[in-house]
Write a protein that holds these residues in place. Structure first.
Motif, PDB file in Angstrom:
ATOM      1  N   ARG A  98      14.717   6.469  -0.007  1.00 54.82           N
ATOM      2  CA  ARG A  98      16.079   6.907  -0.169  1.00 54.82           C
ATOM      3  C   ARG A  98      16.082   8.302  -0.796  1.00 54.82           C
ATOM      4  O   ARG A  98      16.956   8.713  -1.526  1.00 54.82           O
ATOM      5  N   ARG A  99      15.249   9.333  -0.125  1.00 47.40           N
ATOM      6  CA  ARG A  99      15.098  10.520  -0.808  1.00 47.40           C
ATOM      7  C   ARG A  99      14.566  11.389   0.203  1.00 47.40           C
ATOM      8  O   ARG A  99      13.993  11.119   1.057  1.00 47.40           O
ATOM      9  N   TYR A 158      19.003  12.182   2.169  1.00 51.38           N
ATOM     10  CA  TYR A 158      19.209  10.817   1.260  1.00 51.38           C
ATOM     11  C   TYR A 158      19.441  11.007   0.012  1.00 51.38           C
ATOM     12  O   TYR A 158      19.150  12.041  -0.584  1.00 51.38           O
ATOM     13  N   SER A 159      20.301  10.167  -0.731  1.00 55.95           N
ATOM     14  CA  SER A 159      20.446  10.426  -2.165  1.00 55.95           C
ATOM     15  C   SER A 159      20.172   9.091  -2.762  1.00 55.95           C
ATOM     16  O   SER A 159      20.769   8.136  -2.560  1.00 55.95           O
ATOM     17  N   GLU A 214      20.629   8.426  -5.972  1.00 58.00           N
ATOM     18  CA  GLU A 214      21.472   7.972  -6.897  1.00 58.00           C
ATOM     19  C   GLU A 214      22.512   7.112  -6.205  1.00 58.00           C
ATOM     20  O   GLU A 214      23.118   6.246  -6.790  1.00 58.00           O
ATOM     21  N   GLU A 215      22.953   7.882  -5.042  1.00 54.61           N
ATOM     22  CA  GLU A 215      23.974   7.012  -4.242  1.00 54.61           C
ATOM     23  C   GLU A 215      23.521   5.582  -3.781  1.00 54.61           C
ATOM     24  O   GLU A 215      24.231   4.595  -3.768  1.00 54.61           O
ATOM     25  N   SER A 263      17.688  11.718 -11.144  1.00 53.36           N
ATOM     26  CA  SER A 263      18.529  13.138 -10.976  1.00 53.36           C
ATOM     27  C   SER A 263      17.784  14.193 -10.325  1.00 53.36           C
ATOM     28  O   SER A 263      16.645  14.070 -10.839  1.00 53.36           O
ATOM     29  N   HIS A 264      18.025  14.739  -9.560  1.00 51.51           N
ATOM     30  CA  HIS A 264      17.535  16.051  -8.959  1.00 51.51           C
ATOM     31  C   HIS A 264      15.927  15.479  -8.464  1.00 51.51           C
ATOM     32  O   HIS A 264      15.032  16.138  -8.974  1.00 51.51           O
ATOM     33  N   THR A 276      12.361  18.433  -3.786  1.00 47.07           N
ATOM     34  CA  THR A 276      12.270  18.342  -2.616  1.00 47.07           C
ATOM     35  C   THR A 276      11.012  19.262  -2.208  1.00 47.07           C
ATOM     36  O   THR A 276      10.393  18.969  -1.060  1.00 47.07           O
TER      37      THR A 276
END
Ligand code: HEM
Ligand SMILES: [Cu+2]
Lengths: 552, 316
Positions: free
Chosen positions: A280-281, A534-535, A537-538, B56-57, B60
């Protein structure tokens, strides 16, 4: 095709599976259907190749060649196992099944650039395949899948010419697929789908397609030369006629080394989609991974000589090929590190495709790093043509390509079929494949370092314990590989329950129905963002929410 | 029967050197595999869905990270490369005083000819602690001469000579394999290497009575095949004399040009089988080809003879 789409305009649009006559399948030009045709045929060949592997492992349980084979039948078995697994499974598996099915969907196109050529490539492949089966039944061939001269041209009394024709024909299927992909990626991308918005799946297939188009003709040429030499004694490879047997090895590996990348790059393609989705990222280092694919494709052409360190080629050539081989390892390493980094700060879920993908990372790492040992000249002198090499290439090809193929089939199965499969069985199969695989092939590294040469149907008794371990592992592996076949087929009996996007994945292919309609997209696609948005955290918030709803 | 070795014997000077390199690379491999495994496991545990962690963050990309994992493997690669290439080159530089042995591979046996006369099949007897050099060729297909305990291997090719050298360091009996697939009985093309005390080796050599040496046999064949008629300074036919030729540059007439080639095993072999391809400057291309008339083993004997007269003295 377009007519039927129009006719259904009022009702629900026809999905690509809805017309089920045999003729509609055999004459289809729909990239998705061609993908399915390939999926069925590739599976059949994999089963045949696997069955032969099983027989070979049985034979190798005891040091004397007495379980079921004569030397000749063993030699024919490992040749057919190699030919089938390479030319009829590994090379076409991911590009022709998943690539065909997904590339147009992923870039927002209706089809590949040349739909009819796509179907033609399947027919070419099937003709080659049927000839292969014919050879298998009527006598076989005993040269090994490498066809080394002068054994293949002068000494073997098996069906070498027929096999050469078979491989030649099958090569065209690969060339056609490659051409189609290159043109498609260049010309059919939806508006807004810039090169750096392409999914990495497409990048990898693009690099693969380039190799297919550039390298396969060399295989075709060398195999034609083998045929000519055998039939007419033209004297290209036979030293008695003034030819050079090493020339064949140069030609052969000039194709077959890049071909190794035809096999693994598509594997990278699949893994690069699955890891971000289940972590998910966004994938870490998108551009590096994209460029690494192209770098591998280019370097892949420069290292063929590392198969010939002890062949009598000059030691300076050996030294050059060795350093180039070390170089090609670096882009592969980049990919592994990037996938690992993609897990960092993710929200990881361990569904079947993810388990296969994680297994892939482990096996591919071992396969790749042992490749460095083989690239080291002095070590290669000792382990060349031993079971060490057999272990290494099975780690890369079975551990890499086959695991990635299975990961991809599980990942896109809901899209392809519209059905989900039982997760528990899926996870169990991933586990069995991983364990069985290691038990089968790890002992072979030891066997090789101890000095057991490959292509032996009899061996010294001191090698037996490790061989028995390997055979035991193969039976576990076989169970792990048969399971998906059963539960995926059974899943077809349930109603369509997958929904368009069961994994919550990004990517255009997940925005259409499962299974997709014949014409893929209802309206023109416009791409406005990068892939893999993707997130984590979501994902966490959603997960917490679902937990909450369940518990109340 | 169920003896179960996990590590091969070390029986040559090369073996411990190779194993040291292998252990180094194994260390690198294990380190990286473990590192990747640990990171993957750690991330999988810490960032599994539903586990509280800071997400968080998520980064990438990072040029610095990419640089690190390009540069470190590159440096390690260079070390491995330099080390292994050094060892590899050593494998091809036989000491000048190495004892020569001829080997011919054929489907499906190894024929071994010692220079002092004795020959054997699928066995190779060698003395402890002396460098030995094998000159090898094949009568039919590709074979590969492989002694795992010595960590050496070399393909054996039809129509060409390849060589291999080693110095045995441990008395014993070791496996000899054919490692290049060569047809039906490839897996039976195996033999034994016997490393003996030098005294035992001398005794073994003369066990069957000292026969004629390789070179003496070659001298006999030289006459028998009528090579001597032309090459030993007959009055009627003009052909180059062969005393002192071995190892020296020879002028070859190539159309109008003259170029030099070194008279090594390969040159002599080619001159016997394909004499029209390399005509020595100043001579007529009248020598007949002996293709299909002289076997590989006899060729080796003739070459041994020509080598033996390399110092210029005639043996008549
Ligand atoms: C159950 C799984 C498998 C087992 C037990 C197995 C076993 C073997 C064995 C015993 C050999 C012969 C090695 C030798 O004597 O040199 C071999 C060779 C080979 N295998 Fe497999 N194999 C398996 C799966 C695969 C798969 C899935 C592929 C490719 C997709 C593959 C590709 C090859 C190739 C290319 C060769 C070389 C053939 C040759 O030496 O000419 N194998 N395998
Ligand atoms: Cu052989």
């Amino acid at each position: 095709m377009s007519a039927s789409a129009l006719a259904h305009h009022d009702g629900p649009p026809a999905d690509y599976l809805s017309d089920s006559t045999v003729a509609s399948w055999l004459l289809t030009t729909d990239h998705k259907r061609v993908g399915i045709l390939y999926m069925i045929s590739v599976t059949v060949f994999f089963a045949v190749g696997g069955l032969i592997a099983g027989l070979m492992r049985l034979e190798l349980m005891t040091p004397k060649g007495d379980v079921l084979a004569t030397p000749d039948s063993y030699n024919r078995m490992f040749t057919m196992h190699g030919v089938i697994m390479i030319f009829f499974f590994l090379v076409p598996a991911i590009p022709s099944v998943l690539g065909n099915f997904l590339i147009p969907l992923m870039i927002g196109a209706r089809d590949l650039a040349f739909p009819k050529i796509n179907l033609l490539s399947w027919y070419v492949y099937i003709i080659g395949g049927l000839m292969g089966v014919w050879i298998l039944i009527f006598g076989g061939i005993d040269t090994g899948w490498t066809f080394y001269t002068p054994f293949s041209t002068m000494y073997s009394n098996t069906m070498v010419v027929t096999a050469a024709v078979t491989v030649f024909i099958t090569g065209f299927s690969s060339i056609l697929t490659g051409l189609n992909f290159v043109v498609t990626v260049h010309t059919m991308r939806a508006p807004g789908m810039t090169w750096f918005r392409l999914p990495l799946f497409v990048w990898s297939h693009y690099a693969t397609a380039l190799i297919m188009v550039l390298a396969t003709p060399v295989l075709a040429i060398s195999i034609v030369l083998v045929g000519l030499e055998r039939l007419f004694h033209v004297g290209i490879f036979d030293p008695k006629l003034g030819g050079d047997p090493i020339l064949f090895q140069h030609l052969f590996w000039f194709y077959s080394h890049p071909a190794v990348y035809i096999m693994v790059l598509p594997g990278f393609a699949v893994i690069s989609e699955i890891i971000p989705c289940f972590a998910r990222r966004p994938i870490f280092g998108y551009r590096f991974i994209a460029f690494a694919s192209v770098a591998i494709a280019i370097f892949g052409f420069l290292v063929w000589g590392h198969h010939m360190f002890v062949s009598g080629q000059s030691m300076y050539a050996g030294a050059v090929f060795s350093i180039l081989s070390f170089l090609v390892a670096i882009p592969s390493a980049i990919k592994v590190f990037n996938w690992t980094a993609t897990l960092y700060k993710g929200s990881i879920k361990f569904d079947t495709p993810m388990l296969y993908a994680l297994g892939f990372i482990g096996l591919f790492t071992i396969g790749g790093l042992t490749g460095l040992m083989l690239a080291s000249l002095a070590i290669d002198v000792h382990v060349h043509d031993t079971y060490f090499v057999v272990a290494h290439f099975h780690y890369i090809m079975v551990g890499g390509t086959t695991m990635a193929y299975l990961a991809g089939i599980h990942f896109w199965w809901p899209k392809i079929s519209g059905r989900t499969y039982p997760e528990l069985w899926g996870k169990l199969s991933a586990l069995l494949v991983f364990v069985g695989f290691n038990l089968t092939f790890f002992p072979q590294f030891l066997l090789g370092y101890l000095g057991m040469p490959r292509r032996y149907f009899e061996y010294r008794p001191e090698f037996q314990v490790l061989n028995v371990m390997s055979t035991a592992g193969a039976s576990i592996l076989a169970v792990g590989l048969i399971m998906p076949l059963v539960y995926l087929l059974l899943s077809l009996r349930q109603p369509r329950n997958a929904g368009p996007n069961p994994w919550g994945a990004t990517g255009l292919e997940w925005q259409v129905e499962s299974p997709p309609t014949t014409h893929n997209f209802h309206e023109p696609v416009l791409v406005t963002c990068e892939p893999y948005l993707y997130s984590p955290e979501e994902a966490e918030r959603e997960y917490a929410h679902v937990q909450h709803v369940h518990s109340s | 029967m169920w003896d179960f070795p996990l590590f091969p014997d070390q029986a040559s000077t090369n073996a411990p050197k190779l194993d040291a390199l292998m252990l180094f690379e194994l260390g690198v491999l294990v380190f990286f595999t473990m590192a990747i495994l640990l990171f993957v496991l750690a991330f999988c545990v810490r960032y599994r869905r539903g586990n509280a962690a800071d997400r968080s963050h998520p980064p990438t990309h990072s040029k610095a990270m990419e640089a690190v994992w390009i540069v470190i493997p590159a440096i390690l690669s260079v070390v491995m490369y330099a080390w292994s290439t050094r060892l590899f080159f050593d494998l091809y530089e036989a000491p000048a005083d190495a004892t020569q042995i001829d080997v011919v591979g054929k489907q499906w046996m190894w024929y071994v000819q010692h220079s002092q006369g004795r020959s054997e099949t699928n066995e190779l007897h060698v003395p402890l602690g002396r460098p030995m050099k094998l000159n090898m060729t094949s009568q039919d297909v590709l074979h590969s001469f492989y002694i795992p305990a010595f960590r050496i291997k070399q393909d054996v090719l039809p129509g060409r000579y390849t060589s291999l050298w080693f110095e045995p360091t441990k008395v014993g009996v070791y496996n000899l394999f054919c490692a290049e697939y060569c047809g039906t009985n490839h897996s039976l093309m195996i033999g034994k290497v016997h490393v003996m005390e030098p005294a035992d080796y001398e005794a073994w050599l003369s066990e069957k009575g000292v026969g004629p040496s390789q070179a003496e046999e070659g001298g006999r064949l030289f006459v028998q095949h009528h090579c001597a008629g032309c090459h030993r300074g007959s009055q009627t036919v003009q052909a180059p004399r062969l005393e002192g030729v071995y190892g020296k540059p020879v002028p070859i007439q190539d159309g109008k040009d003259v170029h030099f080639v070194t008279a090594d095993d390969r040159y002599i072999r080619d001159s016997i089988l394909l004499p029209k391809d390399q005509v020595v400057a100043g001579y007529e291309p009248i020598m007949p080809s002996f293709k299909d008339q002289i076997s590989e083993t006899d060729l080796l004997k003739i070459i041994a003879y020509i080598k033996s007269i390399a110092n210029g003295e005639t043996s008549q």
